[in-house]
Design a protein around this motif. Structure first.
Motif, PDB file in Angstrom:
ATOM      1  N   GLY A 213     -25.670   2.714  -8.555  1.00  6.75           N
ATOM      2  CA  GLY A 213     -23.613   3.177  -8.926  1.00  6.75           C
ATOM      3  C   GLY A 213     -22.975   3.125  -9.418  1.00  6.75           C
ATOM      4  N   PRO A 214     -22.097   3.792 -10.423  1.00  8.75           N
ATOM      5  CA  PRO A 214     -20.289   3.122 -10.148  1.00  8.75           C
ATOM      6  C   PRO A 214     -19.496   2.955  -8.596  1.00  8.75           C
ATOM      7  CG  PRO A 214     -20.544   4.398 -11.222  1.00  8.75           C
ATOM      8  CD  PRO A 214     -22.080   5.192 -11.055  1.00  8.75           C
ATOM      9  N   LEU A 215     -18.537   2.065  -8.334  1.00  6.09           N
ATOM     10  CA  LEU A 215     -17.674   2.441  -7.376  1.00  6.09           C
ATOM     11  C   LEU A 215     -16.311   3.538  -7.912  1.00  6.09           C
ATOM     12  CD1 LEU A 215     -17.536  -0.980  -5.842  1.00  6.09           C
ATOM     13  CD2 LEU A 215     -19.692   0.824  -5.612  1.00  6.09           C
ATOM     14  N   GLU A 216     -16.049   4.013  -7.097  1.00  3.93           N
ATOM     15  CA  GLU A 216     -14.726   4.521  -7.147  1.00  3.93           C
ATOM     16  C   GLU A 216     -13.970   4.108  -6.643  1.00  3.93           C
ATOM     17  OE1 GLU A 216     -13.424   7.183  -8.669  1.00  3.93           O
ATOM     18  OE2 GLU A 216     -14.868   7.884  -9.226  1.00  3.93           O
ATOM     19  N   LEU A 217     -13.168   2.630  -7.521  1.00  5.55           N
ATOM     20  CA  LEU A 217     -12.161   1.883  -7.023  1.00  5.55           C
ATOM     21  C   LEU A 217     -10.499   2.907  -7.077  1.00  5.55           C
ATOM     22  CD1 LEU A 217     -13.834  -1.794  -8.495  1.00  5.55           C
ATOM     23  CD2 LEU A 217     -13.758  -0.512  -5.958  1.00  5.55           C
ATOM     24  N   PRO A 218      -9.785   1.942  -6.070  1.00  8.07           N
ATOM     25  CA  PRO A 218      -8.360   2.673  -5.695  1.00  8.07           C
ATOM     26  C   PRO A 218      -7.609   2.030  -7.207  1.00  8.07           C
ATOM     27  CG  PRO A 218      -8.940   2.311  -3.547  1.00  8.07           C
ATOM     28  CD  PRO A 218      -9.866   2.116  -4.535  1.00  8.07           C
ATOM     29  N   LEU A 219      -7.162   2.183  -7.804  1.00 11.43           N
ATOM     30  CA  LEU A 219      -6.322   2.073  -9.190  1.00 11.43           C
ATOM     31  C   LEU A 219      -5.419   0.797  -8.639  1.00 11.43           C
ATOM     32  CD1 LEU A 219      -4.998   5.115 -11.699  1.00 11.43           C
ATOM     33  CD2 LEU A 219      -6.558   3.400 -11.629  1.00 11.43           C
ATOM     34  N   GLU A 220      -4.579   1.085  -7.430  1.00 15.93           N
ATOM     35  CA  GLU A 220      -3.949  -0.052  -6.603  1.00 15.93           C
ATOM     36  C   GLU A 220      -4.564  -1.365  -6.354  1.00 15.93           C
ATOM     37  OE1 GLU A 220      -4.268   1.541  -2.306  1.00 15.93           O
ATOM     38  OE2 GLU A 220      -2.236   2.082  -3.613  1.00 15.93           O
ATOM     39  N   LEU A 221      -5.969  -1.339  -6.251  1.00 15.48           N
ATOM     40  CA  LEU A 221      -6.797  -2.702  -6.468  1.00 15.48           C
ATOM     41  C   LEU A 221      -7.012  -3.639  -7.366  1.00 15.48           C
ATOM     42  CD1 LEU A 221      -8.788  -1.054  -3.200  1.00 15.48           C
ATOM     43  CD2 LEU A 221      -6.215  -2.645  -2.930  1.00 15.48           C
ATOM     44  N   ILE A 222      -6.317  -2.718  -8.699  1.00 15.35           N
ATOM     45  CA  ILE A 222      -6.957  -3.405 -10.192  1.00 15.35           C
ATOM     46  C   ILE A 222      -5.636  -4.285 -10.620  1.00 15.35           C
ATOM     47  CG2 ILE A 222      -8.397  -2.703 -12.375  1.00 15.35           C
ATOM     48  CD1 ILE A 222     -10.422  -0.424 -10.656  1.00 15.35           C
ATOM     49  N   ASP A 223      -6.310  -5.298 -11.704  1.00 15.33           N
ATOM     50  CA  ASP A 223      -5.520  -5.625 -11.940  1.00 15.33           C
ATOM     51  C   ASP A 223      -6.188  -6.290 -13.685  1.00 15.33           C
ATOM     52  OD1 ASP A 223      -3.249  -6.202  -9.639  1.00 15.33           O
ATOM     53  OD2 ASP A 223      -4.639  -8.130  -8.999  1.00 15.33           O
ATOM     54  N   GLU A 224      -4.852  -6.074 -14.474  1.00 12.85           N
ATOM     55  CA  GLU A 224      -5.749  -6.066 -15.794  1.00 12.85           C
ATOM     56  C   GLU A 224      -4.902  -8.299 -15.887  1.00 12.85           C
ATOM     57  OE1 GLU A 224      -3.982  -4.081 -19.273  1.00 12.85           O
ATOM     58  OE2 GLU A 224      -3.388  -2.957 -18.320  1.00 12.85           O
ATOM     59  N   ASP A 225      -7.028  -8.093 -16.539  1.00 11.57           N
ATOM     60  CA  ASP A 225      -7.149  -9.742 -17.272  1.00 11.57           C
ATOM     61  C   ASP A 225      -6.024 -10.407 -17.901  1.00 11.57           C
ATOM     62  OD1 ASP A 225      -8.035 -12.199 -17.653  1.00 11.57           O
ATOM     63  OD2 ASP A 225      -9.858 -11.578 -17.929  1.00 11.57           O
ATOM     64  N   PRO A 226      -4.846 -10.952 -17.229  1.00 19.97           N
ATOM     65  CA  PRO A 226      -3.380 -12.278 -18.198  1.00 19.97           C
ATOM     66  C   PRO A 226      -4.482 -12.347 -19.529  1.00 19.97           C
ATOM     67  CG  PRO A 226      -4.046 -13.040 -16.235  1.00 19.97           C
ATOM     68  CD  PRO A 226      -4.927 -12.034 -16.061  1.00 19.97           C
TER      69      PRO A 226
END
Length: 347
Positions: A43-56
């Motif tokens: 299943g999917p994980l619940e990741l904190p938004l603060e640990l995710i970056d958009e791809d430049p």
């Protein structure tokens, strides 16, 4: 090992509290615990938004309509009301341990930020590249022609061939060629494209073809900001310029192309009235002309979509032909075995 043996011994030595024979299973309360948020599994994980970056280097740029303030607010409101129903895809950031880069799902990510959520459901997929991002967005029609062209340009710069890029993103070589045209447009056409007067790749390519033969006339035509840039208007422009070239009809120096096009039907009608003298020879000629097609259009069907044969393009091999879809104007090569003849009409 000693701890494991003691645990087993402890389970066995527990007194039987019921007659159902289930006590030997042991304590099942651990199965009721909430899963670890970062546990890898199906299943999917619940990741904190603060640990995710958009791809430049993602293919969509800041001015993509899907990234507008209004669009993000719309998806943000649905996320606020209903949550994120489709997990995003991320990959581990090789330059920052414990952080992730978005593969696809940037709008859901921004919408979650708008909705002030702390986490977002996500799948980790480290086997991902920029071609996958383009394919994902192409299938959803979420890339602008400029974004597609920029991606193709970057891929060409690495030494890839157009056919390789086409195969990679699941499009025809003609699709790639059309978008490559956007990378080096003549100034008048580039201005019209960059200002949003025209976004249809087929129209842009038609304008480029016309400009190569008649740069001055096309430039004057485009200079009129009130001129609509559609497939129909560009087709009329090209037909007018071709007719002018064929008949060697030079307009007055101060007469622009748009005016000449507007007056052309009236002039043709006037010429028809003057030439109609009722003579038998003219009548016979007109009757003979009725039996001929001025311009033949062969309508076909390919992959369930209406198309037409392009008769002035050399096919790549025997049994193949160039086709043009009627709905989006895309030109491509096709095996005639996969083509169904529909009709032969006059253009």
């Amino acid at each position: 090992m000693t701890a494991v043996k003691n645990a087993r011994k402890k389970v066995v030595e527990q007194p039987h509290a019921s007659g159902l024979g289930l006590d030997s299973i042991g304590d099942l309360s651990g199965l009721l615990n909430e899963p670890e948020p970062f546990a890898r599994g199906a299943g999917p994980l619940e990741l904190p938004l603060e640990l995710i970056d958009e791809d430049p280097d993602q293919p969509r740029t800041a001015d993509n309509p899907g990234f507008s303030r209004e669009s993000i607010a719309e998806i943000g409101q649905t996320i606020k009301d209903r949550g994120v129903k489709s997990p995003i895809s991320v990959r581990e950031n090789p330059e920052a341990e414990g952080r992730y880069i978005i593969n696809h799902g940037a709008r859901r990510y921004r919408g979650s930020q708008w909705a002030e959520r702390a986490t977002i459901p996500a799948f980790i997929d480290n086997d991902y590249n920029h071609a996958d991002q383009v394919i994902e967005n192409l299938q959803r029609n979420e890339l602008t022609p400029r974004e597609i062209a920029d991606f193709i340009g970057r891929e060409l710069a690495t030494g890839k061939k157009k056919s390789e890029i086409a195969r990679e993103i699941g499009k025809s070589p003609a699709f790639v060629t059309q978008h490559v045209t956007l990378l080096d447009l003549p100034d008048p056409i580039a201005k019209a494209f960059n200002t949003g007067r025209v976004n249809d790749v087929t129209v842009v390519n038609e304008l480029v073809t016309a400009f190569k033969k008649n740069p001055e006339e096309v430039g004057v035509w485009l200079a009129d900001d009130s001129q609509e840039l559609t497939r129909g208007s560009v087709k009329l422009l090209r037909e007018f310029l071709e007719d002018k070239r064929r008949h060697g009809d030079e307009d007055e120096p101060n007469r622009n192309t748009a005016d000449a096009m507007d007056s052309k039907p009236d002039a043709a009608a006037e010429e028809g009235e003057q030439g109609s003298d009722g003579s038998d020879s003219n009548k016979e000629k007109k009757e003979a002309d009725l039996d001929k097609l001025k311009k033949a259009i062969i309508q076909v069907e390919h992959d369930g979509r209406p198309a037409r044969l392009i008769l002035n393009k050399r096919p790549p091999a025997e049994g193949w032909a160039w086709l043009k879809y009627e709905d989006d104007g895309m030109e491509f090569e096709a095996d005639l075995i996969q083509v169904k003849l529909v009709a032969l009409i006059e253009g």
